[in-house]
Each structure stands twice: as C-alpha cells, then as structure tokens.
Design a protein around this motif. Structure first.
Motif, PDB file in Angstrom:
ATOM      1  N   UNK A 175       0.863  -1.181   0.000  1.00 31.52           N
ATOM      2  CA  UNK A 175       0.000   0.000   0.000  1.00 31.52           C
ATOM      3  C   UNK A 175       0.898   1.228   0.000  1.00 31.52           C
ATOM      4  N   UNK A 176       0.606   2.167  -0.883  1.00 33.69           N
ATOM      5  CA  UNK A 176       1.453   3.348  -1.029  1.00 33.69           C
ATOM      6  C   UNK A 176       0.602   4.564  -1.356  1.00 33.69           C
ATOM      7  N   UNK A 216       4.676   0.230  13.812  1.00 34.30           N
ATOM      8  CA  UNK A 216       3.778   1.207  13.202  1.00 34.30           C
ATOM      9  C   UNK A 216       3.077   0.629  11.973  1.00 34.30           C
ATOM     10  N   UNK A 217       1.868   0.136  12.158  1.00 36.45           N
ATOM     11  CA  UNK A 217       1.062  -0.384  11.055  1.00 36.45           C
ATOM     12  C   UNK A 217      -0.382   0.083  11.224  1.00 36.45           C
ATOM     13  N   UNK A 249       5.692   0.439   6.919  1.00 36.14           N
ATOM     14  CA  UNK A 249       6.893   1.062   6.383  1.00 36.14           C
ATOM     15  C   UNK A 249       6.802   2.573   6.319  1.00 36.14           C
ATOM     16  N   UNK A 250       7.415   3.143   5.279  1.00 35.24           N
ATOM     17  CA  UNK A 250       7.482   4.595   5.171  1.00 35.24           C
ATOM     18  C   UNK A 250       6.099   5.207   4.961  1.00 35.24           C
ATOM     19  N   UNK A 251       5.190   4.500   4.317  1.00 37.40           N
ATOM     20  CA  UNK A 251       3.832   5.032   4.129  1.00 37.40           C
ATOM     21  C   UNK A 251       3.121   5.163   5.475  1.00 37.40           C
ATOM     22  N   UNK A 252       3.311   4.205   6.358  1.00 35.09           N
ATOM     23  CA  UNK A 252       2.737   4.305   7.705  1.00 35.09           C
ATOM     24  C   UNK A 252       3.323   5.492   8.459  1.00 35.09           C
ATOM     25  N   UNK A 256       1.492   8.533   7.256  1.00 37.57           N
ATOM     26  CA  UNK A 256       0.145   8.593   7.836  1.00 37.57           C
ATOM     27  C   UNK A 256       0.219   9.044   9.289  1.00 37.57           C
ATOM     28  N   UNK A 257       1.184   8.517  10.028  1.00 34.39           N
ATOM     29  CA  UNK A 257       1.369   8.912  11.427  1.00 34.39           C
ATOM     30  C   UNK A 257       1.611  10.421  11.523  1.00 34.39           C
ATOM     31  N   UNK A 258       2.466  10.947  10.655  1.00 32.49           N
ATOM     32  CA  UNK A 258       2.751  12.375  10.659  1.00 32.49           C
ATOM     33  C   UNK A 258       1.485  13.193  10.373  1.00 32.49           C
TER      34      UNK A 258
END
Length: 202
Positions: free
Chosen positions: A76-77, A177-178, A188-191, A194-196
């Motif tokens: 997912x990206x 972080x998922x 990964x970096x996409x999560x 989203x967190x940010x």
C-alpha cells in the motif's frame, strides 16, 4: 532548511468541507521531516490526497501490482514516484506521477504544502505533498503496470487505529507502526507518513 512550497488556499475546495486554509496553517507550523544528508539517496515525491466521500474525509491510497521483481510488490502506497530529469521541482514530480498513475490532473488538486522528507530502507528520500482533491475515485484511470487498485480510507478509520494502538503523542518504532484497514495493511514509510498526518495536520 525548511523548503516547503508556499500556497494560498483561500477557501475550502468546492464540494467538500475540508478546510484548506486551516490545513495550510498546520502544515506551515508542523515539524517537517528534513532531507537526509546522504547525497546517495534517490529522490522521489508522493501526493497525499484527501477528499470527501459521503461528507467524510478520506485518504486516497493505492495497492501496487503483484509483479515479480517489483520493489513495491503488493504494498500500500501513496501515488507518486522517482524524479525525472525533466521535472522542474519535487512538486512537479508528484503531480506528474499522480497523472501517470491515476489520471488525476493538476487542476483537480489544491496543493496545501510539503510535509517534508521521509527516507526508505531502499536509499530513497521521498518528499510528501498534501493536497485536497475534488475528483471521483470511480472515474480514475489506473496504470495497470504499477497500480492494482485504489484504496479509499476514511480518516476516521485511521484515527481510530492510531488511538487504539497508542500511537498518539509518540514516535513508534517502524516495526510496530502499522495501520490495518479492511484487507490491506499500511506499513513502512507510508505508515510513517500517515502517522505524521494524524499527529500534526488532521
């Protein structure tokens, strides 16, 4: 140096209740992730698109194709990709990639600003641009060589996961972080992106 592009969203996007001006203010005041010092990192840009469906704010994500050898296979990206020599800026890269992958044109997006730079384990640094989109997911034209399908994720669902897993107010380890939504999981970096978004913008 903070190199966020300046924008002047004077109003909410027509047809939505998404407050572009308030989001622009939060982006301007958020602690943007900085560009790493390593010059060996490849440059990429993505667009974090928010839109409304049934009066509910949503995020537009994509599921990458199940192609053998493809580095982002089944992940997912956010729509986006690597910079090309003809791109005049990181924002141009993001807008070009969104057009190529989904058929979304620049005039459909109100660009709010940059959320900063996020590094991947593949030695790529991704600049994330926040935008409000006034299109319809049903009308998208996907690039079948890269995109398997579009994923529409309500912000309320992401927020619920964020709070339930205790992500609020801290910086979780990348292994923890998922965000699992329906039949997919953002990791990964996409999560991290989203967190940010949930911590600083929404």
């Amino acid at each position: 140096m903070n190199n966020k592009p300046r924008s002047d969203p004077a109003r909410s996007v027509p047809g939505t209740d998404l407050d572009a001006r308030a989001m622009a203010q939060r982006v301007e005041n958020s602690p943007a992730w900085r560009m790493p010092r390593k010059s060996a990192f490849a440059a990429a840009s993505v667009m974090l698109l928010l839109y409304e469906k049934n009066r509910q704010p949503c995020m537009l994500a994509v599921l990458k194709t199940d192609t053998r050898g493809y580095p982002w296979r089944n992940q997912v990206a956010l729509p986006g990709g690597h910079a090309d020599p003809q791109d005049s800026s990181a924002l141009d890269t993001a807008l070009r990639e969104v057009g190529e992958e989904l058929g979304i044109t620049a005039d459909q997006i109100r660009v709010i600003g940059s959320l900063g730079h996020f590094s991947t384990i593949r030695q790529t640094v991704i600049e994330v641009f926040l935008g409000i989109w006034d299109g319809d997911p049903a009308s998208l034209c996907l690039d079948p060589t890269e995109i398997a399908r579009v994923i529409e994720i309500p912000i309320s669902a992401l927020r619920q996961i964020h709070e339930m897993k205790g992500f609020s107010g801290r910086d979780p380890d990348i292994s923890e972080l998922t965000y699992a939504y329906e039949d997919v999981t953002i990791w990964g970096v996409t999560a991290r992106m989203v967190h940010f978004l949930l911590e600083h913008i929404i």
